[in-house]
Design a protein around this motif. Sequence first.
Motif, PDB file in Angstrom:
ATOM      1  N   ALA A  77     -10.942 -33.336  61.777  1.00 14.49           N
ATOM      2  CA  ALA A  77     -10.543 -33.634  60.390  1.00 14.49           C
ATOM      3  C   ALA A  77     -11.569 -34.537  59.733  1.00 14.49           C
ATOM      4  O   ALA A  77     -11.928 -34.349  58.568  1.00 14.49           O
ATOM      5  N   ILE A  78     -12.022 -35.541  60.487  1.00 15.76           N
ATOM      6  CA  ILE A  78     -12.993 -36.510  59.980  1.00 15.76           C
ATOM      7  C   ILE A  78     -14.020 -36.764  61.076  1.00 15.76           C
ATOM      8  O   ILE A  78     -13.670 -36.866  62.255  1.00 15.76           O
ATOM      9  N   ILE A  79     -15.283 -36.833  60.687  1.00 16.29           N
ATOM     10  CA  ILE A  79     -16.356 -37.292  61.579  1.00 16.29           C
ATOM     11  C   ILE A  79     -16.858 -38.616  61.026  1.00 16.29           C
ATOM     12  O   ILE A  79     -17.247 -38.684  59.858  1.00 16.29           O
ATOM     13  N   ARG A  80     -16.819 -39.659  61.850  1.00 15.73           N
ATOM     14  CA  ARG A  80     -17.251 -40.993  61.417  1.00 15.73           C
ATOM     15  C   ARG A  80     -18.450 -41.435  62.225  1.00 15.73           C
ATOM     16  O   ARG A  80     -18.409 -41.399  63.465  1.00 15.73           O
ATOM     17  N   GLY A  81     -19.527 -41.820  61.600  1.00 17.25           N
ATOM     18  CA  GLY A  81     -20.668 -42.293  62.353  1.00 17.25           C
ATOM     19  C   GLY A  81     -21.601 -43.099  61.480  1.00 17.25           C
ATOM     20  O   GLY A  81     -21.517 -43.059  60.251  1.00 17.25           O
ATOM     21  N   ASN A  82     -22.514 -43.845  62.141  1.00 15.56           N
ATOM     22  CA  ASN A  82     -23.555 -44.497  61.353  1.00 15.56           C
ATOM     23  C   ASN A  82     -24.640 -43.466  61.044  1.00 15.56           C
ATOM     24  O   ASN A  82     -24.588 -42.307  61.496  1.00 15.56           O
ATOM     25  N   ALA A 124     -15.264 -30.478  58.277  1.00 17.49           N
ATOM     26  CA  ALA A 124     -14.742 -31.844  58.356  1.00 17.49           C
ATOM     27  C   ALA A 124     -15.096 -32.638  57.105  1.00 17.49           C
ATOM     28  O   ALA A 124     -16.031 -32.312  56.383  1.00 17.49           O
ATOM     29  N   THR A 125     -14.335 -33.699  56.885  1.00 17.91           N
ATOM     30  CA  THR A 125     -14.728 -34.742  55.954  1.00 17.91           C
ATOM     31  C   THR A 125     -15.610 -35.721  56.719  1.00 17.91           C
ATOM     32  O   THR A 125     -15.324 -36.037  57.876  1.00 17.91           O
ATOM     33  N   LEU A 126     -16.686 -36.170  56.098  1.00 18.31           N
ATOM     34  CA  LEU A 126     -17.608 -37.091  56.772  1.00 18.31           C
ATOM     35  C   LEU A 126     -17.408 -38.511  56.267  1.00 18.31           C
ATOM     36  O   LEU A 126     -17.207 -38.714  55.063  1.00 18.31           O
ATOM     37  N   LEU A 127     -17.486 -39.456  57.189  1.00 23.31           N
ATOM     38  CA  LEU A 127     -17.497 -40.879  56.837  1.00 23.31           C
ATOM     39  C   LEU A 127     -18.765 -41.463  57.438  1.00 23.31           C
ATOM     40  O   LEU A 127     -18.884 -41.585  58.664  1.00 23.31           O
ATOM     41  N   VAL A 128     -19.730 -41.769  56.571  1.00 23.26           N
ATOM     42  CA  VAL A 128     -21.021 -42.318  56.999  1.00 23.26           C
ATOM     43  C   VAL A 128     -20.999 -43.813  56.710  1.00 23.26           C
ATOM     44  O   VAL A 128     -20.805 -44.220  55.558  1.00 23.26           O
ATOM     45  N   ALA A 157     -24.268 -50.424  55.178  1.00 26.60           N
ATOM     46  CA  ALA A 157     -24.043 -51.476  54.181  1.00 26.60           C
ATOM     47  C   ALA A 157     -23.119 -50.957  53.088  1.00 26.60           C
ATOM     48  O   ALA A 157     -22.236 -51.672  52.596  1.00 26.60           O
ATOM     49  N   VAL A 158     -23.310 -49.701  52.693  1.00 21.76           N
ATOM     50  CA  VAL A 158     -22.338 -48.969  51.874  1.00 21.76           C
ATOM     51  C   VAL A 158     -21.801 -47.832  52.734  1.00 21.76           C
ATOM     52  O   VAL A 158     -22.562 -47.212  53.471  1.00 21.76           O
ATOM     53  N   ASP A 159     -20.506 -47.586  52.656  1.00 18.15           N
ATOM     54  CA  ASP A 159     -19.907 -46.459  53.381  1.00 18.15           C
ATOM     55  C   ASP A 159     -19.723 -45.284  52.416  1.00 18.15           C
ATOM     56  O   ASP A 159     -19.409 -45.478  51.241  1.00 18.15           O
ATOM     57  N   TYR A 160     -19.883 -44.070  52.940  1.00 14.42           N
ATOM     58  CA  TYR A 160     -19.702 -42.874  52.121  1.00 14.42           C
ATOM     59  C   TYR A 160     -18.698 -41.938  52.775  1.00 14.42           C
ATOM     60  O   TYR A 160     -18.840 -41.616  53.960  1.00 14.42           O
ATOM     61  N   ALA A 161     -17.732 -41.474  51.968  1.00 10.86           N
ATOM     62  CA  ALA A 161     -16.822 -40.417  52.405  1.00 10.86           C
ATOM     63  C   ALA A 161     -17.150 -39.179  51.590  1.00 10.86           C
ATOM     64  O   ALA A 161     -17.256 -39.246  50.360  1.00 10.86           O
ATOM     65  N   LEU A 162     -17.332 -38.043  52.267  1.00 10.36           N
ATOM     66  CA  LEU A 162     -17.668 -36.852  51.495  1.00 10.36           C
ATOM     67  C   LEU A 162     -17.075 -35.594  52.098  1.00 10.36           C
ATOM     68  O   LEU A 162     -16.945 -35.465  53.313  1.00 10.36           O
ATOM     69  N   ASP A 163     -16.696 -34.700  51.201  1.00  9.97           N
ATOM     70  CA  ASP A 163     -16.307 -33.352  51.629  1.00  9.97           C
ATOM     71  C   ASP A 163     -17.148 -32.351  50.829  1.00  9.97           C
ATOM     72  O   ASP A 163     -18.199 -32.712  50.299  1.00  9.97           O
ATOM     73  N   ALA A 164     -16.703 -31.101  50.749  1.00  9.09           N
ATOM     74  CA  ALA A 164     -17.554 -30.066  50.158  1.00  9.09           C
ATOM     75  C   ALA A 164     -17.787 -30.280  48.663  1.00  9.09           C
ATOM     76  O   ALA A 164     -18.789 -29.799  48.109  1.00  9.09           O
ATOM     77  N   THR A 165     -16.891 -31.009  47.995  1.00  6.74           N
ATOM     78  CA  THR A 165     -17.011 -31.114  46.542  1.00  6.74           C
ATOM     79  C   THR A 165     -17.141 -32.529  46.015  1.00  6.74           C
ATOM     80  O   THR A 165     -17.497 -32.721  44.857  1.00  6.74           O
ATOM     81  N   ARG A 166     -16.839 -33.519  46.819  1.00  2.00           N
ATOM     82  CA  ARG A 166     -16.783 -34.880  46.294  1.00  2.00           C
ATOM     83  C   ARG A 166     -17.437 -35.878  47.237  1.00  2.00           C
ATOM     84  O   ARG A 166     -17.427 -35.689  48.457  1.00  2.00           O
ATOM     85  N   THR A 167     -17.978 -36.950  46.673  1.00  2.00           N
ATOM     86  CA  THR A 167     -18.486 -38.068  47.470  1.00  2.00           C
ATOM     87  C   THR A 167     -17.928 -39.363  46.896  1.00  2.00           C
ATOM     88  O   THR A 167     -18.023 -39.592  45.685  1.00  2.00           O
ATOM     89  N   LEU A 168     -17.353 -40.190  47.749  1.00  2.00           N
ATOM     90  CA  LEU A 168     -16.893 -41.518  47.351  1.00  2.00           C
ATOM     91  C   LEU A 168     -17.710 -42.542  48.115  1.00  2.00           C
ATOM     92  O   LEU A 168     -17.961 -42.372  49.313  1.00  2.00           O
ATOM     93  N   SER A 169     -18.115 -43.612  47.441  1.00  2.00           N
ATOM     94  CA  SER A 169     -18.788 -44.704  48.148  1.00  2.00           C
ATOM     95  C   SER A 169     -17.896 -45.935  48.105  1.00  2.00           C
ATOM     96  O   SER A 169     -17.145 -46.136  47.152  1.00  2.00           O
ATOM     97  N   CYS A 170     -18.019 -46.739  49.142  1.00  2.00           N
ATOM     98  CA  CYS A 170     -17.302 -48.016  49.202  1.00  2.00           C
ATOM     99  C   CYS A 170     -18.331 -49.112  49.446  1.00  2.00           C
ATOM    100  O   CYS A 170     -18.989 -49.120  50.493  1.00  2.00           O
TER     101      CYS A 170
END
Lengths: 274, 274, 274
Positions: B124-129, B168-172, B175-188
Amino acid sequence: MPATNTTSSIEQIARVLDAIRARHPLVHCMTNEVVKDITANVLLAIGASPAMVEHAGEAAGFAAIADALLINVGTLDDAQIHAMRHAIPACARAGKPWVFDPVAVGPLGVRTRFAREILPLRPAIIRGNASEIISLAGQTGQGRGPDSGDSPEHALDAAAQLVSQTGATLLVTGAVDYALDATRTLSCSNGHPLLTRVTGVGCAQGALAAACAAVTPDRLHAAAAAAAIMAIAGDLAAARAPHPGSFRVALLDELDRLDAATLRRHAKIASKPA
Amino acid sequence: MPATNTTSSIEQIARVLDAIRARHPLVHCMTNEVVKDITANVLLAIGASPAMVEHAGEAAGFAAIADALLINVGTLDDAQIHAMRHAIPACARAGKPWVFDPVAVGPLGVRTRFAREILPLRPAIIRGNASEIISLAGQTGQGRGPDSGDSPEHALDAAAQLVSQTGATLLVTGAVDYALDATRTLSCSNGHPLLTRVTGVGCAQGALAAACAAVTPDRLHAAAAAAAIMAIAGDLAAARAPHPGSFRVALLDELDRLDAATLRRHAKIASKPA
Amino acid sequence: MPATNTTSSIEQIARVLDAIRARHPLVHCMTNEVVKDITANVLLAIGASPAMVEHAGEAAGFAAIADALLINVGTLDDAQIHAMRHAIPACARAGKPWVFDPVAVGPLGVRTRFAREILPLRPAIIRGNASEIISLAGQTGQGRGPDSGDSPEHALDAAAQLVSQTGATLLVTGAVDYALDATRTLSCSNGHPLLTRVTGVGCAQGALAAACAAVTPDRLHAAAAAAAIMAIAGDLAAARAPHPGSFRVALLDELDRLDAATLRRHAKIASKPA
């Protein structure tokens, strides 16, 4: 011994601390299951970078990538023994130092045989309490497990024998810690009993010794630096946190805060001929 | 992007937090040996329920009972690989999400091959640096172990490739984190360097992502919630605990104290087209 | 029941605490991977000495050296099962008590079968939450993993059945803890919900029960002492640390500070016929 010699040792130790902060050595920790959290956190607090890689298919490759290797036999299992047999020679071939922590060697057979097996593989530093050092040298110690039943002063002959036999620098820990090689002995009288009331502090000191050995070829002062850094941080932590839960927290904070000036101000290092 | 979109994302993230608090998702953690304590404590602090079940004879059954599964390859051994091969398909068959944390994939062979093996099993989600994400995508990263040698912005192309390849949704993270899927990218943009000075915070964030994915089918906001919750708690903790020992304690306290109103007040979320 | 009886129980419990402080029992912990750090730190804080020895080639020998053995099946693997099969009979042969903590027995097959296998080997104390005790007795519990879905009062019949079947003293934990043997039941109403928000506190209580059983042949008061010591330290910690990160730290500090006078002042022990 002349005071200048001791002053020089404190200066060498301060340089080791500064070098860790500047170079962030990557320490490959093959260690026991109880202490992985505090070991990693101690390395991070002092400015080093921890990595625990234990699969036999990865350990040798990683030992060559890392800046130093820690071998701690506190909770050996067969897979870990297998992986350590790959990692130690790979580390040696890459010219990196490895530190050996013979936890509870003596009363326990599997680790004692394995310790004898790897002892000829030229560890840079061997760190242990008095009972472990006495047992590792083939004498009879008083340990019943991870705790020492002997005083470090009683282990200095066994430590000198191991120096001669292996070429390693020895770090014998206790109320006073001793670092010794073939020609010199340094003692560190810093430290507080609370350091023995938090699990893994001794094992984390072994990892710290690997971080120190990664940044200097001077093994004696690397070993003495590991002793002094942990003991001084312990003194500073105990002064404001007199119980073991908050002491563990304060110890990590003090490792982070420790700088060369504070170390010079507090270090109780003495030198004597070996 | 219109500000309303970002406001809406913060609102979605706040709802994820509230849902964890209301539903106490049971998170099956198959993770590395260094971080089990902090992973369990982070889940308990945020209101989820952790369980570490790793025997091949139990892992599949438990993956179907739990609300989400975490697969973290930080200290893989053969028994764990075997158990994960049972647990992941069982989790998928039960219609539960699994989160993949490819710790130190790239320089280390066993985990890199295993990561490639399980990547098609629809995490569902892949999280990595950044270095891990770049390596997982088959490119060449700069990592030397668990630490990243690359910035998250350099990994966004690799992350988009993994989105496309795996669904999958990616969580990279960085210093800033990024969540992204096929259509959207959110940064935190929340977060503090002390989060990298405590072992296991990143791995615990992966477990948090599993807790988030357990309470919403909206994977993008589940991933962004895991990023924002940990980063905001880190900001609040660092403001009163500037050293790593006490910061770890404060981080767990702030995760427990965090509510939707605090999250809305502090969240630095930005949105852009993928 | 007459108040004198309860006063006597509190006095017996206080003596157990004093005996741990005086004798520093060495507790051999074969326990799960999540809780080794907190288990060792709880034992050190109360004045006992922890040792985790899990290799099949060492566990039997060490079980005979140590003063008590803890068997916790929270993260069983095949090697640990093998080592436990050596350690339990060795402990029994040496006349030392062993404590059994059947973590998550019921929904998970491997540990449930192993629990049934070792149950006839005469544990001194069995410690579990209600769902675990109900499952261990062969009834159907509500647990989904390490958490209980049942109240301890609902498990007292199952506990009495296990007393009768095994000869062990039972410690059933929950909002109220119960210690019972064939003729007596003691309840301890101390304790705080934060104790369930920190991973490993229950498992560490099992280790504490082993430390208590090491210093007295009175199993009922050993079990009640483990309950009362942890619960009272929890009450004192919660009064000044209302969030789980700082609560964990305060709990260890309060275990270190706890003396017989404080225990007598705070203990809420009641007695009833079994």
